[in-house]
Design an enzyme around this catalytic site. Sequence first.
Site, mmCIF file in Angstrom:
data_model
loop_
_atom_site.group_PDB
_atom_site.id
_atom_site.type_symbol
_atom_site.label_atom_id
_atom_site.label_comp_id
_atom_site.label_asym_id
_atom_site.label_seq_id
_atom_site.Cartn_x
_atom_site.Cartn_y
_atom_site.Cartn_z
ATOM 1 N N ASP A 10 0.865 -1.320 -0.039
ATOM 2 C CA ASP A 10 0.197 0.226 0.083
ATOM 3 C C ASP A 10 0.998 1.208 0.054
ATOM 4 O OD1 ASP A 10 -2.258 -1.381 0.048
ATOM 5 O OD2 ASP A 10 -2.333 -1.712 2.267
ATOM 6 N N LYS A 32 0.464 -7.582 -2.966
ATOM 7 C CA LYS A 32 -0.597 -7.196 -3.553
ATOM 8 C C LYS A 32 -0.719 -5.642 -3.938
ATOM 9 C CE LYS A 32 -4.131 -6.231 -0.567
ATOM 10 N NZ LYS A 32 -4.794 -4.797 -0.689
ATOM 11 N N ASP A 59 -5.601 -6.157 -6.586
ATOM 12 C CA ASP A 59 -7.048 -5.881 -5.660
ATOM 13 C C ASP A 59 -7.778 -4.711 -6.143
ATOM 14 O OD1 ASP A 59 -8.601 -5.890 -3.744
ATOM 15 O OD2 ASP A 59 -7.069 -5.089 -2.225
ATOM 16 N N LEU A 60 -8.341 -4.747 -7.341
ATOM 17 C CA LEU A 60 -9.297 -3.816 -7.781
ATOM 18 C C LEU A 60 -10.703 -3.691 -7.545
ATOM 19 C CD1 LEU A 60 -7.254 -3.129 -11.120
ATOM 20 C CD2 LEU A 60 -6.827 -1.728 -9.038
ATOM 21 N N LYS A 61 -11.199 -4.959 -7.181
ATOM 22 C CA LYS A 61 -12.536 -5.535 -6.673
ATOM 23 C C LYS A 61 -13.483 -4.727 -7.746
ATOM 24 C CE LYS A 61 -11.494 -4.511 -1.781
ATOM 25 N NZ LYS A 61 -10.049 -4.264 -1.831
ATOM 26 N N LEU A 62 -13.491 -5.384 -9.109
ATOM 27 C CA LEU A 62 -14.408 -4.883 -9.784
ATOM 28 C C LEU A 62 -15.875 -5.099 -9.918
ATOM 29 C CD1 LEU A 62 -11.472 -5.027 -11.507
ATOM 30 C CD2 LEU A 62 -12.870 -5.705 -13.527
ATOM 31 N N ASP A 64 -19.181 -4.122 -11.963
ATOM 32 C CA ASP A 64 -20.173 -3.419 -13.209
ATOM 33 C C ASP A 64 -21.140 -4.203 -13.667
ATOM 34 O OD1 ASP A 64 -20.724 -1.545 -15.123
ATOM 35 O OD2 ASP A 64 -18.749 -0.556 -14.642
ATOM 36 N N ILE A 65 -21.699 -3.880 -14.978
ATOM 37 C CA ILE A 65 -22.119 -4.835 -15.742
ATOM 38 C C ILE A 65 -21.542 -5.966 -16.233
ATOM 39 C CG2 ILE A 65 -24.220 -3.086 -16.188
ATOM 40 C CD1 ILE A 65 -23.040 -2.969 -19.113
ATOM 41 N N ASN A 67 -20.821 -7.661 -18.987
ATOM 42 C CA ASN A 67 -20.136 -7.271 -20.037
ATOM 43 C C ASN A 67 -18.881 -6.392 -19.894
ATOM 44 O OD1 ASN A 67 -19.692 -7.701 -22.956
ATOM 45 N ND2 ASN A 67 -20.087 -5.503 -23.094
ATOM 46 N N THR A 119 -15.608 -5.739 5.199
ATOM 47 C CA THR A 119 -15.549 -5.692 6.744
ATOM 48 C C THR A 119 -15.857 -4.361 7.099
ATOM 49 O OG1 THR A 119 -13.099 -5.466 6.543
ATOM 50 C CG2 THR A 119 -13.966 -7.831 7.027
ATOM 51 N N GLN A 190 -7.031 -2.414 12.461
ATOM 52 C CA GLN A 190 -7.799 -3.735 12.614
ATOM 53 C C GLN A 190 -8.343 -4.129 13.870
ATOM 54 O OE1 GLN A 190 -8.356 -4.981 9.542
ATOM 55 N NE2 GLN A 190 -6.574 -4.881 8.183
ATOM 56 N N GLY A 210 -0.015 -6.195 5.641
ATOM 57 C CA GLY A 210 0.567 -4.879 5.133
ATOM 58 C C GLY A 210 1.430 -4.337 6.220
#
Length: 232
Positions: A10, A32, A59-62, A64-65, A67, A119, A190, A210
């Site tokens: 990070d 990561k 780690d981009l956590k997509l 969306d629709i 397609n 979380t 945390q 991290g």
Amino acid sequence: MGKDVIIACDFSSAEKTFEFLDKFEGKKPFVKIGMELFYAEGPSIVREIKARGHKIFLDLKLHDIPNTVKKAMAVLSGLDVDMCNLHAGGTRRMMEAALEGLTRPDGTRPLLIAVTQLTSTDQESMETDLLIHEPIDKVVMHYAENAKKAGLDGVVCSPLESGKVHEVCGGDFLTVTPGVRFADGDNGDQKRVMTPAQAKEIGSDYIVVGRPITAAEDPVAAYNRCVEEFVG
Ligand code: C5P
């Protein structure tokens, strides 16, 4: 698929990231790359870290629709990352489309992991903001099962949830767990933490660590300690 320690890099720039990775000399830890570093430096940071011989969890956590996610995943797959992720809340159809996009012409693909409920979401915000009224543990397990049905490889979860996820989704379904701290370390922000040894005991497949490594006086020693405790 072996157990491994993934270092959450990070950092805000490539320069700071390479200054950190240079400390490892011959070693090539699994790293990561999150949104901050990726958005700051673009795909070149992935190519450069890959060229240095590291495995990469992007780690981009997509979300969306289907397609759009399918096409974006095809791009990430072309970057030759080893693991990437999306939000299970995007539905099973989105997860299936993501897998399709991720699969290369030769049939290989990076591991695909789902985020269930973040979380940072608690029962109250889930009910008030998302109008989901089931208990949060049940929601997390249901999302994990959906990810499994869609053909994904596992979920990101608290190490405290690893055992239950394996019970519900099977021992081969991967649990990738942040929230790891040394017994004698600082917990920072945390709250529900486990040591690497406890995470191993409970069955986590990958731990994401991290600050206990990146902010350590001797990051290489801290990494080695994590590996000794978690991989053994
Ligand atoms: O520094 P620390 O060990 O807390 O870093 C944990 C990493 O895991 C960070 O990159 C954080 O964004 C990520 N993460 C998390 N909790 C989640 C999901 C991801 O701490 N539920």
